[in-house]
Design an enzyme around this catalytic site. Structure first.
Site, PDB file in Angstrom:
ATOM      1  N   GLU A 104      -0.062  -1.041   5.789  1.00 33.87           N
ATOM      2  CA  GLU A 104       1.004  -0.521   6.647  1.00 33.87           C
ATOM      3  C   GLU A 104       0.872   0.972   6.886  1.00 33.87           C
ATOM      4  O   GLU A 104       1.097   1.461   7.977  1.00 33.87           O
ATOM      5  CB  GLU A 104       2.381  -0.826   6.027  1.00 33.87           C
ATOM      6  CG  GLU A 104       3.536  -0.691   7.012  1.00 33.87           C
ATOM      7  CD  GLU A 104       4.147   0.688   7.068  1.00 33.87           C
ATOM      8  OE1 GLU A 104       5.000   0.916   7.943  1.00 33.87           O
ATOM      9  OE2 GLU A 104       3.798   1.567   6.260  1.00 33.87           O
ATOM     10  N   GLU A 105       0.485   1.699   5.835  1.00 33.76           N
ATOM     11  CA  GLU A 105       0.398   3.160   5.972  1.00 33.76           C
ATOM     12  C   GLU A 105      -0.838   3.583   6.762  1.00 33.76           C
ATOM     13  O   GLU A 105      -1.083   4.765   6.946  1.00 33.76           O
ATOM     14  CB  GLU A 105       0.378   3.833   4.588  1.00 33.76           C
ATOM     15  CG  GLU A 105       1.590   3.544   3.722  1.00 33.76           C
ATOM     16  CD  GLU A 105       2.879   4.209   4.201  1.00 33.76           C
ATOM     17  OE1 GLU A 105       2.913   4.723   5.332  1.00 33.76           O
ATOM     18  OE2 GLU A 105       3.853   4.200   3.434  1.00 33.76           O
ATOM     19  N   HIS A 152       6.284   9.651   1.403  1.00 38.48           N
ATOM     20  CA  HIS A 152       5.104  10.348   1.964  1.00 38.48           C
ATOM     21  C   HIS A 152       4.961  11.772   1.422  1.00 38.48           C
ATOM     22  O   HIS A 152       4.004  12.462   1.763  1.00 38.48           O
ATOM     23  CB  HIS A 152       5.136  10.429   3.503  1.00 38.48           C
ATOM     24  CG  HIS A 152       5.039   9.102   4.166  1.00 38.48           C
ATOM     25  ND1 HIS A 152       4.557   8.933   5.448  1.00 38.48           N
ATOM     26  CD2 HIS A 152       5.354   7.855   3.741  1.00 38.48           C
ATOM     27  CE1 HIS A 152       4.595   7.650   5.773  1.00 38.48           C
ATOM     28  NE2 HIS A 152       5.082   6.982   4.740  1.00 38.48           N
ATOM     29  N   ASP A 162       8.744   3.622  -1.190  1.00 45.12           N
ATOM     30  CA  ASP A 162       7.992   3.239   0.022  1.00 45.12           C
ATOM     31  C   ASP A 162       6.689   2.581  -0.383  1.00 45.12           C
ATOM     32  O   ASP A 162       5.671   3.229  -0.479  1.00 45.12           O
ATOM     33  CB  ASP A 162       7.748   4.483   0.880  1.00 45.12           C
ATOM     34  CG  ASP A 162       7.049   4.178   2.192  1.00 45.12           C
ATOM     35  OD1 ASP A 162       6.993   2.997   2.570  1.00 45.12           O
ATOM     36  OD2 ASP A 162       6.545   5.126   2.835  1.00 45.12           O
ATOM     37  N   ASP A 175       0.854  -1.199   0.000  1.00 43.36           N
ATOM     38  CA  ASP A 175       0.000   0.000   0.000  1.00 43.36           C
ATOM     39  C   ASP A 175       0.885   1.243   0.000  1.00 43.36           C
ATOM     40  O   ASP A 175       2.085   1.164   0.298  1.00 43.36           O
ATOM     41  CB  ASP A 175      -0.935   0.023   1.220  1.00 43.36           C
ATOM     42  CG  ASP A 175      -0.195   0.073   2.547  1.00 43.36           C
ATOM     43  OD1 ASP A 175       0.814  -0.651   2.696  1.00 43.36           O
ATOM     44  OD2 ASP A 175      -0.597   0.840   3.441  1.00 43.36           O
TER      45      ASP A 175
HETATM   46  C1  LIG Z   1       9.113   3.666   7.660  1.00 42.46           C
HETATM   47  C2  LIG Z   1       7.956   3.194   6.788  1.00 42.46           C
HETATM   48  N1  LIG Z   1       8.353   3.201   5.419  1.00 42.46           N
HETATM   49  C3  LIG Z   1       6.764   4.112   6.962  1.00 42.46           C
HETATM   50  O1  LIG Z   1       6.570   5.032   6.194  1.00 42.46           O
HETATM   51  N2  LIG Z   1       5.946   3.860   7.986  1.00 42.46           N
HETATM   52  C4  LIG Z   1       4.809   4.686   8.337  1.00 42.46           C
HETATM   53  C5  LIG Z   1       3.889   3.802   9.116  1.00 42.46           C
HETATM   54  C6  LIG Z   1       2.844   4.434   9.936  1.00 42.46           C
HETATM   55  C7  LIG Z   1       1.711   5.024   9.509  1.00 42.46           C
HETATM   56  N3  LIG Z   1       1.046   5.388  10.640  1.00 42.46           N
HETATM   57  C8  LIG Z   1       1.776   5.033  11.650  1.00 42.46           C
HETATM   58  N4  LIG Z   1       2.863   4.432  11.237  1.00 42.46           N
HETATM   59  C9  LIG Z   1       5.273   5.902   9.120  1.00 42.46           C
HETATM   60  O2  LIG Z   1       6.331   5.856   9.760  1.00 42.46           O
HETATM   61  O3  LIG Z   1       4.537   6.909   9.086  1.00 42.46           O
HETATM   62 ZN   LIG Z   2       5.348   4.944   4.486  1.00 39.03          ZN
HETATM   63 ZN   LIG Z   3       6.959   1.962   4.252  1.00 43.54          ZN
END
Ligand SMILES: C[C@H](N)C(=O)N[C@@H](Cc1c[nH]cn1)C(=O)O
Ligand SMILES: [Zn+2]
Ligand SMILES: [Zn+2]
Length: 475
Positions: free
Chosen positions: A165-166, A444, A131, A99
Site C-alpha cells: 500500500e505504501e 509516516h 499505519d 507494509d
Molecule cells: C492513508 C493511508 N494510511 C496512507 O498512508 N496512504 C499512503 C498511500 C500512498 C503512498 N503513495 C501514494 N499513496 C499515503 O497517503 O501516502
Molecule cells: Zn501510510
Molecule cells: Zn495506511
C-alpha cells in the site's frame, strides 16, 4: 441494542496485554515496501499474518501477485481470509495493509522504530503501530475476544490485507477485479481502518480520500560522481537543474504553479461550504499534530478545505544526492527528484500527468542545459468520495456512540488509499473508512505511535460496528 456487547468489551479489556503483545510481534517485522532489500521481511509479515488468522480458525491463503512493475522483484503476497460462512448473516469485507513506511533510529526516533515501546502516558511507539498494523490486528483481536467471551460472531468477515500500500498498491487492482465475483462475491459492505481522527478526542467516520500521483524527475550528465574542486565550473550539474525545476513547482503558500491542475477542481457548492464549521477541529489541534505553528492558513475552514478538497504538491526528496551530516564536496552524476500531487474531484490522472510533463519539460528547456532530463509518474491512485447515507455508516455511527459516548464527525481525508475506489467499483457496495488512530499519531513520520486507549477502544469499536451491522435494516 446489541446486548452481547458488554461481555465483548469486558473480554477486550481482559485480553489487552496479549493484544499489545500481538502488535509488538507485528511491529518487530520491518515490512518496508519501498525498500527492495526489505522485501523478504514484507513477505515474512504476510506469512505471520496468515498464520495468526489460521490460529484463530479463519481460512487464510496467500495470493501471489507476480513481479513488481518494471522490476524483477516478486511482489509480497496478499492475505485473503474468511471467518464465518453463514448464509443468514451479512458479510463484511475489510481491507488493511501490513507494509510500512521506512524508518531508521537515526531519523530522530526516541526509540527503536521496530521495537514497540509502551510509554507511561499510553503512547505505543513503533513503525506501523497506527499505519496500519494496529488497525489490521484490531480485526483479529475482535475475533479472539468473541471466541474467548463465548459470543457468537455477528457477521461473516472477509479480509484482504496487502503488503504494497505504501508503494502504490502494485498489482492489487487486478486481484480485486478478478475476485469481485468469486472470493468477494457475497460482500454486503466494505470497511477500511487505515486513516485517523481529525483531532485527539472526537472519533470520525470518513467518506472521502484524495488521490495521489507520484512523480520522478531524473537528470543525468557526467558519467560518474565528480570532485567539485576539479570539475566545478567546468561541467553542467544535474543537481543544479533539478533544484531549479523542483523549486518552480509550488510556492511558499502551497499554490501549485503547474497550469491545468487547479483548473480541474470541482467548484465549491453552497451546501458544502456550510459543512466545515460544524466539524470539531481547531487550529490548536493542528498545531499539536504538526509540532509547530507554521500553517499556511490561520483558520479552520480554509485549512480543512486545503486538506480535503483541494490538490496539494509536496516535494519529498532527491535520490542520488548527498544528504548526510558533514560536508562532502561531490557533484552527483545523476539525481532523481521525487514529488507528488494529492488529487481531488474532478481531477483526472492522465490529464494531470500531461500537465506535469509539459510544465517540467518547458522549465527544463528554458534552463538551456546540456544534461538529460526524464519525467514520469511512478504510481497514480484516484481520489474517492462516497455517500455516508448508508446502513454501513449508520452502524459505525451507533458503534462509535456506544464505545466513545459521542457522535462521530463525518470527515474526508487528505491521504490516499488507492484501492478504496477499486473496492467500491468492483463489488458495487458501500465503502466506509473507520479510523482507530488520532491526529497526533505521526504516521509516516518519526515517533509514529498508537495510543493504548485508541487501540483497545478501537478493537471494541470494530467489534461493536459488526454487531450493529448485523442489526441495521437495509437502506
Ligand atoms: C492513508 C493511508 N494510511 C496512507 O498512508 N496512504 C499512503 C498511500 C500512498 C503512498 N503513495 C501514494 N499513496 C499515503 O497517503 O501516502
Ligand atoms: Zn501510510
Ligand atoms: Zn495506511
Amino acid at each position: 441494542m446489541a446486548p452481547q456487547l458488554d461481555g465483548y468489551f469486558a473480554q477486550v479489556d481482559a485480553l489487552s496485554d496479549s493484544f499489545i503483545q500481538r502488535l509488538r510481534e507485528a511491529v518487530a517485522i520491518p515490512s518496508i515496501s519501498a525498500d527492495a532489500t526489505r522485501r523478504p521481511d514484507v513477505v515474512r509479515m504476510g506469512h505471520w499474518l496468515a498464520d495468526e488468522l489460521k490460529k484463530l480458525g479463519a481460512s487464510a491463503e496467500l495470493r501471489e501477485l507476480g513481479k513488481q512493475h518494471g522490476t524483477d522483484l516478486d511482489l509480497p503476497p496478499v492475505v485473503l481470509a474468511r471467518y464465518g460462512n453463514d448464509k443468514n448473516k451479512r458479510t463484511i469485507l475489510v481491507y488493511g495493509h501490513y507494509d510500512v513506511q521506512p524508518a531508521e533510529k537515526e531519523d530522530g526516533w526516541e526509540t527503536e522504530p521496530f521495537e514497540l515501546t509502551v510509554k507511561e502516558d499510553g503512547r505505543m511507539l513503533g513503525r506501523g503501530s497506527t499505519d496500519d498494523k494496529g488497525p489490521v490486528l484490531g480485526w483479529l483481536n475482535a475475533i479472539e475476544a468473541h471466541q474467548k467471551a463465548g459470543i457468537e460472531f455477528p457477521v461473516n468477515l472477509l479480509m484482504c490485507f496487502e503488503g504494497m500500500e505504501e508503494y502504490g498498491s502494485d498489482g492489487l487492482d487486478d486481484l480485486i477485479n478478478a475476485e469481485a465475483k468469486k472470493y468477494f462475491a457475497d460482500t454486503d459492505a466494505v470497511c477500511i481502518s487505515d486513516n485517523y481522527w481529525l483531532g485527539t478526542e472526537r472519533p470520525c467516520l470518513t467518506y472521502g480520500l484524495r488521490g495521489c500521483n507520484y512523480y520522478n524527475i531524473e537528470i543525468s550528465g557526467p558519467g560518474a560522481d565528480l570532485h567539485s574542486g576539479v570539475f566545478g565550473g567546468t561541467a553542467q550539474e544535474p543537481m543544479t537543474d533539478l533544484v531549479r525545476i523542483l523549486g518552480s513547482l509550488v510556492d511558499t503558500d502551497g499554490k501549485i504553479q503547474i497550469p491545468g491542475i487547479v483548473e480541474q477542481v470541482a467548484p465549491v457548492t453552497e451546501e458544502e461550504s456550510g459543512l466545515y464549521e460544524n466539524i470539531s477541529f481547531t487550529m490548536e489541534t493542528l498545531h499539536e499534530s504538526l509540532g509547530s505553528k507554521t500553517t499556511i492558513f490561520e483558520d479552520k475552514k480554509n485549512t480543512l478545505m486545503a486538506r480535503w478538497r483541494m490538490p496539494s504538491l509536496s516535494v519529498h526528496g532527491i535520490e542520488g544526492a548527498f544528504s548526510g551530516a558533514g560536508a562532502k564536496t561531490v557533484i552527483p552524476a545523476k539525481v532523481i527528484g521525487k514529488f507528488s500531487i494529492r488529487t481531488v474531484p474532478n481531477m483526472e490522472i492522465d490529464k494531470t500527468n500531461e500537465c506535469v510533463y509539459k510544465y517540467v519539460e518547458d522549465v527544463f528547456k528554458k534552463l538551456k542545459s546540456k544534461n538529460t532530463m526524464k519525467v514520469y509518474a511512478q504510481h497514480c491512485g484516484k481520489w474517492w468520495v462516497a455517500s455516508p447515507k448508508h446502513w454501513n455508516f449508520a452502524a459505525a455511527a451507533k458503534a462509535t456512540e456506544r464505545v466513545w459516548g459521542m457522535q462521530p464527525d463525518f470527515t474526508r481525508e487528505g491521504g490516499s488509499i488507492p484501492v478504496t475506489l477499486t473496492f467500491e467499483q468492483a463489488t458495487g457496495k458501500n465503502v466506509l473508512l473507520l479510523p482507530m488512530g488520532s491526529s497526533t499519531d505521526g504516521a509516516h513520520s518519526i515517533n509514529e505511535k498508537l495510543d493504548k486507549r485508541n487501540y483497545i477502544e478501537g478493537i471494541k469499536l470494530l467489534g461493536a460496528y459488526l454487531h450493529y451491522v448485523a442489526e441495521e435494516p437495509q437502506n
